[in-house]
Design a protein around this motif. Structure first.
Motif, PDB file in Angstrom:
ATOM      1  N   PHE A  53      -9.835   4.755   8.125  1.00 47.64           N
ATOM      2  CA  PHE A  53     -10.618   5.939   8.454  1.00 47.64           C
ATOM      3  C   PHE A  53     -10.762   6.812   7.210  1.00 47.64           C
ATOM      4  O   PHE A  53      -9.775   7.145   6.544  1.00 47.64           O
ATOM      5  CB  PHE A  53      -9.950   6.724   9.581  1.00 47.64           C
ATOM      6  N   TYR A  54     -12.005   7.181   6.928  1.00 48.82           N
ATOM      7  CA  TYR A  54     -12.329   7.982   5.749  1.00 48.82           C
ATOM      8  C   TYR A  54     -12.888   9.338   6.157  1.00 48.82           C
ATOM      9  O   TYR A  54     -13.726   9.434   7.056  1.00 48.82           O
ATOM     10  CB  TYR A  54     -13.373   7.280   4.889  1.00 48.82           C
TER      11      TYR A  54
ATOM     12  N   VAL B 263      -7.995  14.913   1.267  1.00 46.55           N
ATOM     13  CA  VAL B 263      -6.764  14.168   1.491  1.00 46.55           C
ATOM     14  C   VAL B 263      -6.550  13.982   2.979  1.00 46.55           C
ATOM     15  O   VAL B 263      -6.400  14.962   3.723  1.00 46.55           O
ATOM     16  CB  VAL B 263      -5.555  14.892   0.869  1.00 46.55           C
ATOM     17  N   GLU B 264      -6.563  12.711   3.397  1.00 43.13           N
ATOM     18  CA  GLU B 264      -6.358  12.379   4.808  1.00 43.13           C
ATOM     19  C   GLU B 264      -4.884  12.150   5.089  1.00 43.13           C
ATOM     20  O   GLU B 264      -4.121  11.733   4.214  1.00 43.13           O
ATOM     21  CB  GLU B 264      -7.133  11.107   5.200  1.00 43.13           C
TER      22      GLU B 264
ATOM     23  N   SER C 182      -5.884  14.158  10.083  1.00 45.58           N
ATOM     24  CA  SER C 182      -6.236  15.420   9.433  1.00 45.58           C
ATOM     25  C   SER C 182      -6.820  15.125   8.066  1.00 45.58           C
ATOM     26  O   SER C 182      -6.462  14.131   7.428  1.00 45.58           O
ATOM     27  CB  SER C 182      -5.009  16.311   9.259  1.00 45.58           C
ATOM     28  N   CYS C 183      -7.701  15.998   7.616  1.00 45.73           N
ATOM     29  CA  CYS C 183      -8.278  15.865   6.277  1.00 45.73           C
ATOM     30  C   CYS C 183      -8.452  17.265   5.709  1.00 45.73           C
ATOM     31  O   CYS C 183      -9.203  18.073   6.267  1.00 45.73           O
ATOM     32  CB  CYS C 183      -9.605  15.141   6.332  1.00 45.73           C
ATOM     33  N   ALA C 184      -7.779  17.518   4.604  1.00 43.92           N
ATOM     34  CA  ALA C 184      -7.851  18.824   3.958  1.00 43.92           C
ATOM     35  C   ALA C 184      -8.636  18.719   2.658  1.00 43.92           C
ATOM     36  O   ALA C 184      -8.343  17.853   1.822  1.00 43.92           O
ATOM     37  CB  ALA C 184      -6.452  19.348   3.678  1.00 43.92           C
ATOM     38  N   ALA C 185      -9.603  19.597   2.501  1.00 41.34           N
ATOM     39  CA  ALA C 185     -10.408  19.646   1.286  1.00 41.34           C
ATOM     40  C   ALA C 185      -9.921  20.774   0.398  1.00 41.34           C
ATOM     41  O   ALA C 185      -9.574  21.853   0.881  1.00 41.34           O
ATOM     42  CB  ALA C 185     -11.871  19.856   1.638  1.00 41.34           C
ATOM     43  N   SER C 186      -9.908  20.499  -0.907  1.00 40.53           N
ATOM     44  CA  SER C 186      -9.457  21.523  -1.852  1.00 40.53           C
ATOM     45  C   SER C 186     -10.131  21.334  -3.197  1.00 40.53           C
ATOM     46  O   SER C 186     -10.679  20.271  -3.474  1.00 40.53           O
ATOM     47  CB  SER C 186      -7.942  21.449  -2.020  1.00 40.53           C
ATOM     48  N   GLY C 187     -10.078  22.409  -4.024  1.00 38.70           N
ATOM     49  CA  GLY C 187     -10.580  22.272  -5.382  1.00 38.70           C
ATOM     50  C   GLY C 187     -11.939  22.898  -5.644  1.00 38.70           C
ATOM     51  O   GLY C 187     -12.946  22.202  -5.573  1.00 38.70           O
ATOM     52  N   GLY C 188     -11.985  24.174  -5.944  1.00 41.06           N
ATOM     53  CA  GLY C 188     -13.235  24.804  -6.366  1.00 41.06           C
ATOM     54  C   GLY C 188     -14.314  24.863  -5.307  1.00 41.06           C
ATOM     55  O   GLY C 188     -15.505  24.792  -5.611  1.00 41.06           O
ATOM     56  N   ILE C 189     -13.919  25.009  -4.059  1.00 36.25           N
ATOM     57  CA  ILE C 189     -14.871  24.972  -2.945  1.00 36.25           C
ATOM     58  C   ILE C 189     -15.462  26.352  -2.664  1.00 36.25           C
ATOM     59  O   ILE C 189     -14.731  27.315  -2.503  1.00 36.25           O
ATOM     60  CB  ILE C 189     -14.189  24.432  -1.677  1.00 36.25           C
ATOM     61  N   LEU C 190     -16.791  26.393  -2.587  1.00 36.55           N
ATOM     62  CA  LEU C 190     -17.476  27.624  -2.191  1.00 36.55           C
ATOM     63  C   LEU C 190     -17.776  27.592  -0.696  1.00 36.55           C
ATOM     64  O   LEU C 190     -17.563  28.562   0.014  1.00 36.55           O
ATOM     65  CB  LEU C 190     -18.764  27.790  -2.985  1.00 36.55           C
ATOM     66  N   SER C 191     -18.290  26.453  -0.219  1.00 38.76           N
ATOM     67  CA  SER C 191     -18.545  26.293   1.203  1.00 38.76           C
ATOM     68  C   SER C 191     -18.636  24.807   1.538  1.00 38.76           C
ATOM     69  O   SER C 191     -18.856  23.970   0.662  1.00 38.76           O
ATOM     70  CB  SER C 191     -19.830  27.001   1.624  1.00 38.76           C
TER      71      SER C 191
ATOM     72  N   GLY D 189     -12.661  11.025   1.048  1.00 41.66           N
ATOM     73  CA  GLY D 189     -11.248  10.809   0.872  1.00 41.66           C
ATOM     74  C   GLY D 189     -10.973   9.348   0.576  1.00 41.66           C
ATOM     75  O   GLY D 189     -11.880   8.507   0.601  1.00 41.66           O
ATOM     76  N   LYS D 190      -9.702   9.038   0.309  1.00 46.56           N
ATOM     77  CA  LYS D 190      -9.335   7.664  -0.038  1.00 46.56           C
ATOM     78  C   LYS D 190      -9.083   6.799   1.178  1.00 46.56           C
ATOM     79  O   LYS D 190      -8.964   5.575   1.061  1.00 46.56           O
ATOM     80  CB  LYS D 190      -8.107   7.685  -0.949  1.00 46.56           C
ATOM     81  N   GLY D 191      -8.963   7.423   2.336  1.00 38.67           N
ATOM     82  CA  GLY D 191      -8.804   6.671   3.566  1.00 38.67           C
ATOM     83  C   GLY D 191      -7.377   6.615   4.066  1.00 38.67           C
ATOM     84  O   GLY D 191      -6.422   6.702   3.295  1.00 38.67           O
ATOM     85  N   THR D 192      -7.263   6.463   5.382  1.00 39.27           N
ATOM     86  CA  THR D 192      -5.959   6.292   6.019  1.00 39.27           C
ATOM     87  C   THR D 192      -6.094   5.181   7.058  1.00 39.27           C
ATOM     88  O   THR D 192      -7.075   5.137   7.802  1.00 39.27           O
ATOM     89  CB  THR D 192      -5.473   7.611   6.656  1.00 39.27           C
TER      90      THR D 192
END
Length: 121
Positions: free
Chosen positions: A93-94, A5-6, A21-30, A112-115
């Motif tokens: 920007f993606y 999510v940007e 900013s871009c935050a990653a989430s959801g079942g992330i190991l690395s 991401g969906k872009g901003t």
């Protein structure tokens, strides 16, 4: 399900600054590489900047000296500080990341969906 999510896009005058900013989430190991791409109207998507988990960076020649990419590994977040913006920086920007998930244990690329960033002259 991994989500990127940007945030931080908007309208700015030439010479101004924005921070994405871009935050990653959801079942992330690395996450290995995180990056920013952009796509201007009528043009192909291009790499702006990328950063590895160890902090190594890569920039497009057109943004060197003006943009700075950074990341917070603990927050799975990547940032793009954009200074001295020019009208030609106008684009969507993606965010992009290579993510290994808990469910698959394999790396895959997510977007991401872009901003939208608009720089007025």
């Amino acid at each position: 399900q991994v989500q990127l999510v940007e945030s931080g896009g908007g309208l700015v005058q030439a010479g101004g600054s924005l921070r994405l900013s871009c935050a990653a989430s959801g079942g992330i190991l690395s996450i290995n590489v995180m990056g920013w791409y952009r796509q201007a109207p009528g043009k192909q998507r291009e790499l702006v900047a990328a950063i590895t988990s160890g902090g190594s960076t890569n920039y497009a020649d057109s943004v060197k000296g003006r943009f700075t990419i950074s990341r917070d590994n603990a927050k799975n977040t990547v940032y793009l500080q954009m200074n001295s913006l020019k009208p030609e920086d106008t684009a969507v920007f993606y965010c992009n990341a290579g993510v290994r998930t808990i469910s698959t244990m394999k790396y895959a690329t997510y977007w991401g969906k872009g901003t939208l960033v608009t720089v007025s002259s």
